[in-house]
Design an enzyme around this catalytic site. Structure first.
Site, PDB file in Angstrom:
ATOM      1  N   CYS A 105      -3.267   5.336   9.186  1.00 13.25           N
ATOM      2  CA  CYS A 105      -1.772   4.337  10.088  1.00 13.25           C
ATOM      3  C   CYS A 105      -1.545   4.893  11.013  1.00 13.25           C
ATOM      4  CB  CYS A 105      -1.054   4.034   8.766  1.00 13.25           C
ATOM      5  SG  CYS A 105      -1.654   2.935   7.091  1.00 13.25           S
ATOM      6  N   CYS A 110       8.098   3.383   5.047  1.00  9.47           N
ATOM      7  CA  CYS A 110       7.344   2.990   4.231  1.00  9.47           C
ATOM      8  C   CYS A 110       8.242   2.791   3.436  1.00  9.47           C
ATOM      9  CB  CYS A 110       6.093   4.390   4.188  1.00  9.47           C
ATOM     10  SG  CYS A 110       7.119   5.967   3.896  1.00  9.47           S
ATOM     11  N   CYS A 142      -0.457   9.020   6.878  1.00  8.43           N
ATOM     12  CA  CYS A 142      -2.187   8.756   6.795  1.00  8.43           C
ATOM     13  C   CYS A 142      -3.288   8.141   8.020  1.00  8.43           C
ATOM     14  CB  CYS A 142      -2.225   7.171   5.487  1.00  8.43           C
ATOM     15  SG  CYS A 142      -1.305   7.566   4.083  1.00  8.43           S
ATOM     16  N   CYS A 166       1.250  -0.867  -0.593  1.00  7.64           N
ATOM     17  CA  CYS A 166       0.222  -0.059   0.119  1.00  7.64           C
ATOM     18  C   CYS A 166       0.774   1.308   0.029  1.00  7.64           C
ATOM     19  CB  CYS A 166      -0.984   0.208   1.124  1.00  7.64           C
ATOM     20  SG  CYS A 166      -2.083   1.117   1.284  1.00  7.64           S
ATOM     21  N   CYS A 167       1.882   1.346   1.006  1.00  5.39           N
ATOM     22  CA  CYS A 167       2.832   2.476   0.896  1.00  5.39           C
ATOM     23  C   CYS A 167       3.586   2.359  -0.069  1.00  5.39           C
ATOM     24  CB  CYS A 167       3.451   2.533   1.866  1.00  5.39           C
ATOM     25  SG  CYS A 167       3.100   2.622   3.771  1.00  5.39           S
TER      26      CYS A 167
END
Length: 239
Positions: free
Chosen positions: A205, A230, A202, A119-120
């Site tokens: 997170c 990340c 984010c 995702c990162c």
């Protein structure tokens, strides 16, 4: 105001500020195409203020992941109004994000480190790679005292991941120095800092930190301390 109430004595603060200004001028002279990847955190606001106040030709951009807090997005407009500059917003590829969500779900990053890093990679690393393409240097607001992964952070280094020079002008700064400068110049900052968020990423997170935790403990809080990067700063993770 931030929970960091202690102040750095004026002579020491003036010295740190002068050294920072000289370092930024040197970077701009050495790399006229240098860019600053701002996370819009407190450290990055100090750097942005220094760049804008000196009129340096260092372009400032931020990674708009699509999952930033509303307070973070509002800060972009505040910066543009305060300094009369445009902050470039780099966004992830919509098709890649849709494919990932369709395959794994909207909150798959909680399930495993592999899915979190994927995702990162989509929301941050790929957009950063795009933003850095064609440039010879980039700047960050990282500091050594932020977390275990940053204790050996150099002030300058060649970044083999993105293939250009990387500068961390605030590497040796303390949290107290950062907030003393913010108070001294009235620099705008994210109001989440006043609610226990020393490091902001984010929204899904990031949480507020607890007493005794390090500054980045609220980032990916379900993972081990040694993994809290990340991919933007892959060199911080040691084998």
């Amino acid at each position: 105001m931030s929970a960091i109430l202690s102040s750095v004595p004026e002579p020491a603060l003036s010295s740190s500020w002068a050294i920072l200004q000289a370092a930024l001028e040197h970077i701009a002279d050495t790399h006229p195409d240098a860019v600053f990847a701002s996370s819009l955190g407190a450290e990055d606001m100090v750097l942005a203020h220094a760049i804008f106040a000196a009129g340096l030709p260092i372009q400032v951009f931020t990674l708009d992941t699509g999952r930033l807090h509303a307070e973070t997005l509002a800060l972009i407009q505040l910066i543009e109004d305060r300094y009369g500059v445009a902050v470039r917003r780099i966004q992830p590829d919509p098709a890649s994000i849709k494919a990932h969500v369709d395959a794994h779900g909207a909150y798959a990053f909680y399930e495993s480190m592999a899915l979190r890093k994927e995702c990162c990679a989509l929301r941050k690393v790929e957009p950063l790679r795009r933003a850095l393409q064609g440039h010879s240097a980039w700047l960050t607001g990282q500091r050594r005292s932020q977390s275990l992964t940053r204790t050996e952070l150099p002030e300058s280094e060649f970044d083999p991941v993105f293939g250009l020079w990387k500068y961390n002008p605030l590497a040796s700064w303390t949290q107290e120095e950062v907030w003393s400068v913010i108070r001294r110049f009235g620099i705008p900052y994210n109001p989440l800092h006043d609610r226990g968020y020393p490091s902001i990423g984010c929204e899904p997170c990031t949480r507020a930190v607890r007493p005794g935790e390090d500054e980045r403990a609220g980032r990916w809080w379900w993972e081990q301390k040694q993994s809290k990067e990340c991919g933007l700063h892959a060199g911080n993770l040691k084998d």
